[in-house]
Design a protein around this motif. Structure first.
Motif, PDB file in Angstrom:
ATOM      1  N   ASN A  94     -41.876 -33.686 -14.407  1.00 51.26           N
ATOM      2  CA  ASN A  94     -42.027 -32.448 -14.406  1.00 51.26           C
ATOM      3  C   ASN A  94     -41.773 -31.487 -15.585  1.00 51.26           C
ATOM      4  O   ASN A  94     -42.591 -30.477 -15.833  1.00 51.26           O
ATOM      5  CB  ASN A  94     -41.720 -31.726 -13.119  1.00 51.26           C
ATOM      6  N   ARG A 105     -41.137 -41.816  -6.999  1.00 51.48           N
ATOM      7  CA  ARG A 105     -40.332 -42.575  -5.848  1.00 51.48           C
ATOM      8  C   ARG A 105     -40.801 -43.758  -5.499  1.00 51.48           C
ATOM      9  O   ARG A 105     -39.922 -44.750  -5.163  1.00 51.48           O
ATOM     10  CB  ARG A 105     -40.798 -41.355  -4.632  1.00 51.48           C
ATOM     11  N   THR A 159     -36.058 -32.307 -11.417  1.00 49.51           N
ATOM     12  CA  THR A 159     -36.579 -31.003 -11.090  1.00 49.51           C
ATOM     13  C   THR A 159     -36.245 -30.780  -9.656  1.00 49.51           C
ATOM     14  O   THR A 159     -35.786 -29.902  -9.135  1.00 49.51           O
ATOM     15  CB  THR A 159     -37.875 -30.845 -11.406  1.00 49.51           C
ATOM     16  N   CYS A 160     -36.562 -32.049  -8.758  1.00 51.91           N
ATOM     17  CA  CYS A 160     -36.023 -32.218  -7.450  1.00 51.91           C
ATOM     18  C   CYS A 160     -35.237 -33.274  -7.452  1.00 51.91           C
ATOM     19  O   CYS A 160     -35.099 -34.103  -8.157  1.00 51.91           O
ATOM     20  CB  CYS A 160     -37.585 -32.518  -6.577  1.00 51.91           C
ATOM     21  N   THR A 194     -34.720 -36.350  -5.032  1.00 54.54           N
ATOM     22  CA  THR A 194     -35.137 -37.263  -4.181  1.00 54.54           C
ATOM     23  C   THR A 194     -34.400 -38.107  -3.358  1.00 54.54           C
ATOM     24  O   THR A 194     -33.685 -38.769  -4.442  1.00 54.54           O
ATOM     25  CB  THR A 194     -36.706 -37.858  -4.569  1.00 54.54           C
ATOM     26  N   ILE A 219     -36.892 -34.562   0.009  1.00 49.71           N
ATOM     27  CA  ILE A 219     -37.037 -33.972  -1.225  1.00 49.71           C
ATOM     28  C   ILE A 219     -36.145 -32.610  -0.995  1.00 49.71           C
ATOM     29  O   ILE A 219     -36.443 -31.885  -0.027  1.00 49.71           O
ATOM     30  CB  ILE A 219     -38.426 -33.663  -1.393  1.00 49.71           C
ATOM     31  N   ALA A 220     -35.366 -32.076  -2.053  1.00 45.33           N
ATOM     32  CA  ALA A 220     -34.836 -30.885  -2.147  1.00 45.33           C
ATOM     33  C   ALA A 220     -34.744 -30.356  -3.685  1.00 45.33           C
ATOM     34  O   ALA A 220     -34.965 -31.121  -4.480  1.00 45.33           O
ATOM     35  CB  ALA A 220     -33.230 -31.179  -1.755  1.00 45.33           C
ATOM     36  N   PRO A 221     -34.444 -29.084  -3.783  1.00 43.82           N
ATOM     37  CA  PRO A 221     -34.556 -28.395  -5.022  1.00 43.82           C
ATOM     38  C   PRO A 221     -33.344 -29.359  -5.842  1.00 43.82           C
ATOM     39  O   PRO A 221     -32.249 -29.207  -5.400  1.00 43.82           O
ATOM     40  CB  PRO A 221     -34.306 -27.116  -4.991  1.00 43.82           C
ATOM     41  N   GLY A 222     -33.593 -29.455  -7.218  1.00 41.09           N
ATOM     42  CA  GLY A 222     -32.487 -29.813  -8.165  1.00 41.09           C
ATOM     43  C   GLY A 222     -31.816 -28.569  -8.759  1.00 41.09           C
ATOM     44  O   GLY A 222     -31.927 -27.734  -8.375  1.00 41.09           O
ATOM     45  N   LEU A 277     -33.997 -25.739 -10.416  1.00 40.25           N
ATOM     46  CA  LEU A 277     -34.673 -24.810  -9.332  1.00 40.25           C
ATOM     47  C   LEU A 277     -33.647 -24.024  -8.711  1.00 40.25           C
ATOM     48  O   LEU A 277     -34.211 -22.753  -8.139  1.00 40.25           O
ATOM     49  CB  LEU A 277     -35.179 -25.622  -8.350  1.00 40.25           C
ATOM     50  N   ARG A 278     -32.535 -24.533  -8.359  1.00 32.48           N
ATOM     51  CA  ARG A 278     -31.614 -23.597  -7.633  1.00 32.48           C
ATOM     52  C   ARG A 278     -31.409 -22.333  -8.207  1.00 32.48           C
ATOM     53  O   ARG A 278     -30.953 -21.103  -7.835  1.00 32.48           O
ATOM     54  CB  ARG A 278     -30.428 -24.323  -7.223  1.00 32.48           C
TER      55      ARG A 278
END
Length: 244
Positions: free
Chosen positions: A9, A97, A120-121, A123, A138-141, A144-145
């Motif tokens: 990304n 993934r 970026t995420c 996973t 999947i969560a924000p990296g 992104l936080r």
């Protein structure tokens, strides 16, 4: 020789392999993509195959410009993989993934495996000992936080990644660093603990740009390999050669 390319990304990563040996790796941005790929081909004229996995916005046509230099293979959801995909929506599962899952199956046969990729995420992907891909999260990296705290509040500053000096942040900046970094650490350890409730034994592979940083701070024993996706691309390519 094989050139593997991971279009993420935010960045493009590549590596040159001679069979199972990684010769050199590269990281560059999208704007200088063609120029950098040309440099790699010039440095390694024996490259015969270009293997591409993309979750970014780079078009296939950008790679086809090199089809006279090497055979180009695009990894897609419908391709050959060394696991059974039990995802409820298999065609929506990200190529990155799937490649990581394939790499885990090929590198750690006959085991339960949890792959955690920090990008970026963040996973999480779980493949059981029967080589069945079950899914994950999947969560924000980190980035992104930090951006969310700045973009969705009135006064919090936009910070870049920073190691908190103490668990208790004594300033706004240190409080943000503590919340973001420690939040990711606690999240990952929490996910691992949850998996332990269902699976008594499994191998954990941590990858991505911040894998080494996090590996020193997690309470669980893991295999940290920041190049695991590129290595998995090469392993998947070799797997397809022997199974097509």
């Amino acid at each position: 020789m094989v050139l593997t390319v991971d279009v993420g990304n935010t960045r493009i990563k590549g590596a040159v392999f001679e069979k199972d040996t990684l010769l050199e790796q590269f990281v560059f941005d999208r704007e200088n993509f063609k120029k950098n790929i040309e440099k790699i081909f010039s440095a390694y004229p024996k490259i015969s195959d270009l293997v591409v996995a993309s979750v970014g916005k780079l078009e296939k046509e950008d790679f086809l410009a090199f089809e006279k230099r090497a055979k180009i293979g695009f990894i897609t959801n419908s391709g050959l993989f060394p696991f059974q995909n039990n995802y409820a929506t298999p065609m929506t599962l990200g190529i990155d993934r799937m490649v990581l899952a394939a790499g885990a199956v090929l590198a750690y046969p006959g085991q339960n495996r949890l792959v955690i990729d920090i990008g970026t995420c963040i996973t999480y992907d779980f493949i059981n000992a029967e080589d069945q891909y079950l899914g994950g999260a999947i969560a924000p990296g980190f980035r992104l936080r930090y951006e969310a705290l700045h973009n969705f509040t009135a006064k919090l500053p936009l910070l870049t990644f920073g190691d908190p000096t103490h668990f208790i942040g004594n300033s706004t900046e240190q409080s943000i660093h503590s919340g973001v970094v420690n939040g990711v650490i606690f999240e990952i350890d929490g996910f691992i603990d949850q998996y332990k409730k269902e699976y008594s034994k499994f191998t954990i592979i941590l990858t991505g740009g911040d894998a080494d940083f996090l590996a020193k701070r997690l309470k669980n024993t893991i295999f940290a390999n920041s190049n695991f996706l590129l290595e998995s691309l090469n392993n998947l390519f070799q797997y397809k050669i022997h199974n097509d």
